[in-house]
Design a protein around this motif. Structure first.
Motif, PDB file in Angstrom:
ATOM      1  N   ASN A  18       0.288  10.345   0.818  1.00  0.00           N
ATOM      2  CA  ASN A  18       0.532   9.189  -0.029  1.00  0.00           C
ATOM      3  C   ASN A  18      -0.688   9.032  -0.929  1.00  0.00           C
ATOM      4  O   ASN A  18      -1.800   8.851  -0.437  1.00  0.00           O
ATOM      5  CB  ASN A  18       0.748   7.945   0.838  1.00  0.00           C
ATOM      6  CG  ASN A  18       1.004   6.718   0.024  1.00  0.00           C
ATOM      7  OD1 ASN A  18       1.361   6.777  -1.146  1.00  0.00           O
ATOM      8  ND2 ASN A  18       0.800   5.573   0.646  1.00  0.00           N
ATOM      9  N   THR A  19      -0.487   9.097  -2.244  1.00  0.00           N
ATOM     10  CA  THR A  19      -1.582   9.017  -3.195  1.00  0.00           C
ATOM     11  C   THR A  19      -1.299   7.914  -4.206  1.00  0.00           C
ATOM     12  O   THR A  19      -0.205   7.846  -4.751  1.00  0.00           O
ATOM     13  CB  THR A  19      -1.752  10.360  -3.943  1.00  0.00           C
ATOM     14  OG1 THR A  19      -1.913  11.402  -2.984  1.00  0.00           O
ATOM     15  CG2 THR A  19      -2.947  10.335  -4.863  1.00  0.00           C
ATOM     16  N   TYR A 134      -6.595   6.429  -3.848  1.00  0.00           N
ATOM     17  CA  TYR A 134      -6.422   6.130  -2.426  1.00  0.00           C
ATOM     18  C   TYR A 134      -5.466   7.181  -1.886  1.00  0.00           C
ATOM     19  O   TYR A 134      -4.346   7.321  -2.380  1.00  0.00           O
ATOM     20  CB  TYR A 134      -5.835   4.734  -2.232  1.00  0.00           C
ATOM     21  CG  TYR A 134      -5.612   4.369  -0.786  1.00  0.00           C
ATOM     22  CD1 TYR A 134      -6.655   3.943   0.012  1.00  0.00           C
ATOM     23  CD2 TYR A 134      -4.350   4.488  -0.216  1.00  0.00           C
ATOM     24  CE1 TYR A 134      -6.463   3.621   1.342  1.00  0.00           C
ATOM     25  CE2 TYR A 134      -4.144   4.167   1.118  1.00  0.00           C
ATOM     26  CZ  TYR A 134      -5.194   3.741   1.881  1.00  0.00           C
ATOM     27  OH  TYR A 134      -5.000   3.427   3.204  1.00  0.00           O
ATOM     28  N   GLU A 136      -3.748   8.923   1.634  1.00  0.00           N
ATOM     29  CA  GLU A 136      -3.467   8.931   3.072  1.00  0.00           C
ATOM     30  C   GLU A 136      -2.766  10.249   3.373  1.00  0.00           C
ATOM     31  O   GLU A 136      -1.786  10.589   2.729  1.00  0.00           O
ATOM     32  CB  GLU A 136      -2.492   7.813   3.455  1.00  0.00           C
ATOM     33  CG  GLU A 136      -3.062   6.447   3.523  1.00  0.00           C
ATOM     34  CD  GLU A 136      -2.000   5.446   3.936  1.00  0.00           C
ATOM     35  OE1 GLU A 136      -2.313   4.617   4.784  1.00  0.00           O
ATOM     36  OE2 GLU A 136      -0.869   5.500   3.409  1.00  0.00           O
ATOM     37  N   LYS A 137      -3.280  10.952   4.346  1.00  0.00           N
ATOM     38  CA  LYS A 137      -2.646  12.188   4.798  1.00  0.00           C
ATOM     39  C   LYS A 137      -2.380  12.054   6.283  1.00  0.00           C
ATOM     40  O   LYS A 137      -3.282  11.717   7.050  1.00  0.00           O
ATOM     41  CB  LYS A 137      -3.558  13.402   4.574  1.00  0.00           C
ATOM     42  CG  LYS A 137      -3.829  13.736   3.151  1.00  0.00           C
ATOM     43  CD  LYS A 137      -4.738  14.954   3.067  1.00  0.00           C
ATOM     44  CE  LYS A 137      -5.107  15.242   1.640  1.00  0.00           C
ATOM     45  NZ  LYS A 137      -5.985  16.409   1.518  1.00  0.00           N
ATOM     46  N   TYR A 138      -1.154  12.305   6.669  1.00  0.00           N
ATOM     47  CA  TYR A 138      -0.842  12.268   8.082  1.00  0.00           C
ATOM     48  C   TYR A 138       0.336  13.185   8.359  1.00  0.00           C
ATOM     49  O   TYR A 138       1.072  13.580   7.470  1.00  0.00           O
ATOM     50  CB  TYR A 138      -0.581  10.847   8.579  1.00  0.00           C
ATOM     51  CG  TYR A 138       0.504  10.117   7.844  1.00  0.00           C
ATOM     52  CD1 TYR A 138       1.816  10.130   8.292  1.00  0.00           C
ATOM     53  CD2 TYR A 138       0.217   9.404   6.691  1.00  0.00           C
ATOM     54  CE1 TYR A 138       2.803   9.465   7.611  1.00  0.00           C
ATOM     55  CE2 TYR A 138       1.210   8.729   6.008  1.00  0.00           C
ATOM     56  CZ  TYR A 138       2.499   8.761   6.470  1.00  0.00           C
ATOM     57  OH  TYR A 138       3.476   8.108   5.792  1.00  0.00           O
ATOM     58  N   GLN A 150      -4.598   9.980  16.538  1.00  0.00           N
ATOM     59  CA  GLN A 150      -3.964  10.113  15.236  1.00  0.00           C
ATOM     60  C   GLN A 150      -4.758  11.052  14.353  1.00  0.00           C
ATOM     61  O   GLN A 150      -5.981  11.075  14.392  1.00  0.00           O
ATOM     62  CB  GLN A 150      -3.841   8.766  14.554  1.00  0.00           C
ATOM     63  CG  GLN A 150      -2.762   7.893  15.150  1.00  0.00           C
ATOM     64  CD  GLN A 150      -2.497   6.690  14.273  1.00  0.00           C
ATOM     65  OE1 GLN A 150      -3.319   6.292  13.479  1.00  0.00           O
ATOM     66  NE2 GLN A 150      -1.331   6.124  14.443  1.00  0.00           N
ATOM     67  N   LYS A 152      -4.475  10.956  11.019  1.00  0.00           N
ATOM     68  CA  LYS A 152      -4.422  10.364   9.687  1.00  0.00           C
ATOM     69  C   LYS A 152      -5.798  10.463   9.032  1.00  0.00           C
ATOM     70  O   LYS A 152      -6.812  10.121   9.621  1.00  0.00           O
ATOM     71  CB  LYS A 152      -3.998   8.908   9.804  1.00  0.00           C
ATOM     72  CG  LYS A 152      -3.788   8.198   8.500  1.00  0.00           C
ATOM     73  CD  LYS A 152      -3.397   6.765   8.818  1.00  0.00           C
ATOM     74  CE  LYS A 152      -2.638   6.106   7.746  1.00  0.00           C
ATOM     75  NZ  LYS A 152      -2.296   4.735   8.079  1.00  0.00           N
ATOM     76  N   GLU A 153      -5.804  10.943   7.795  1.00  0.00           N
ATOM     77  CA  GLU A 153      -7.020  11.009   7.012  1.00  0.00           C
ATOM     78  C   GLU A 153      -6.872  10.047   5.846  1.00  0.00           C
ATOM     79  O   GLU A 153      -5.814   9.979   5.231  1.00  0.00           O
ATOM     80  CB  GLU A 153      -7.233  12.413   6.448  1.00  0.00           C
ATOM     81  CG  GLU A 153      -7.413  13.491   7.481  1.00  0.00           C
ATOM     82  CD  GLU A 153      -7.511  14.864   6.827  1.00  0.00           C
ATOM     83  OE1 GLU A 153      -8.080  14.964   5.729  1.00  0.00           O
ATOM     84  OE2 GLU A 153      -6.984  15.813   7.409  1.00  0.00           O
ATOM     85  N   ILE A 154      -7.920   9.318   5.542  1.00  0.00           N
ATOM     86  CA  ILE A 154      -7.871   8.367   4.436  1.00  0.00           C
ATOM     87  C   ILE A 154      -9.096   8.583   3.550  1.00  0.00           C
ATOM     88  O   ILE A 154     -10.201   8.787   4.044  1.00  0.00           O
ATOM     89  CB  ILE A 154      -7.865   6.914   4.946  1.00  0.00           C
ATOM     90  CG1 ILE A 154      -6.602   6.640   5.755  1.00  0.00           C
ATOM     91  CG2 ILE A 154      -7.974   5.930   3.782  1.00  0.00           C
ATOM     92  CD1 ILE A 154      -6.545   5.261   6.376  1.00  0.00           C
ATOM     93  N   SER A 156     -10.720   6.646   0.006  1.00  0.00           N
ATOM     94  CA  SER A 156     -10.633   5.600  -1.000  1.00  0.00           C
ATOM     95  C   SER A 156     -11.936   5.611  -1.781  1.00  0.00           C
ATOM     96  O   SER A 156     -13.006   5.414  -1.212  1.00  0.00           O
ATOM     97  CB  SER A 156     -10.414   4.235  -0.349  1.00  0.00           C
ATOM     98  OG  SER A 156     -10.306   3.238  -1.330  1.00  0.00           O
TER      99      SER A 156
END
Length: 167
Positions: A18-19, A134, A136-138, A150, A152-154, A156
């Motif tokens: 998600n970008t 921003y 989000e990678k998951y 998890q 998940k990489e974020i 920002s």
């Protein structure tokens, strides 16, 4: 071997990224308001600036608060060009794209005074905006296999910082 290959392909295909892109001013902090810029297409880095939004930080779901821009026009400098942008009375948004002005890079905005609904007036200094990202990678499958951990990489930050990190 085929089932292992199918599992690897399944894990790869179910990864989600998600970008979102937006503009934030550099070095401006205020306890009363937040200033940001939205793109026409939030997920497209090359999309032009749509609007600049002034948010009263007291605003929440239970109690609405609004800021209004007091100037009838604001100035934006981008790539050596200066633009005069008309504002709408009592609005908390400065609509740039709707006025035919295309800005895709960093810019400086001279907004002036903003009034909160409690009567407080804030004089905003010239703001230099930089494009931020921003990310989000998951991976849902990987998260399910690694219960409790998890993946998940974020990220920002500025687009420039993101490009440096990826190198």
């Amino acid at each position: 071997m085929k089932s292992f290959l199918v599992l690897i392909i399944l894990i790869f295909l179910t990864a989600c990224i998600n970008t979102r892109y937006y503009y934030y001013p550099e070095n401006y902090k205020n306890n009363n308001i937040s200033v940001s810029g939205n793109l026409v297409e939030f997920n497209n880095q090359n999309s032009p600036l749509n609007d600049i939004w002034i948010l009263d930080l007291r605003d929440n779901y239970n109690e609405k608060h609004k800021a209004k821009i007091l100037s009838s026009t604001i100035k934006i400098n981008s790539n050596g060009k200066e633009y005069a942008i008309n504002t709408k009375p009592d609005s908390d948004h400065i609509y740039v794209y709707d006025q035919g002005i295309i800005i895709t890079g960093d810019f400086t905005a001279y907004i002036g005074k903003v009034q909160l609904d409690n009567g407080k007036i804030i004089d905003i200094p010239p703001l230099k905006f930089k494009k931020h990202i921003y990310v989000e990678k998951y991976n849902a499958v990987s998260d399910a296999l690694n219960k409790g951990a998890q993946t998940k990489e974020i990220f920002s930050g500025t687009v420039e910082d993101y490009k440096k990190q990826k190198k």
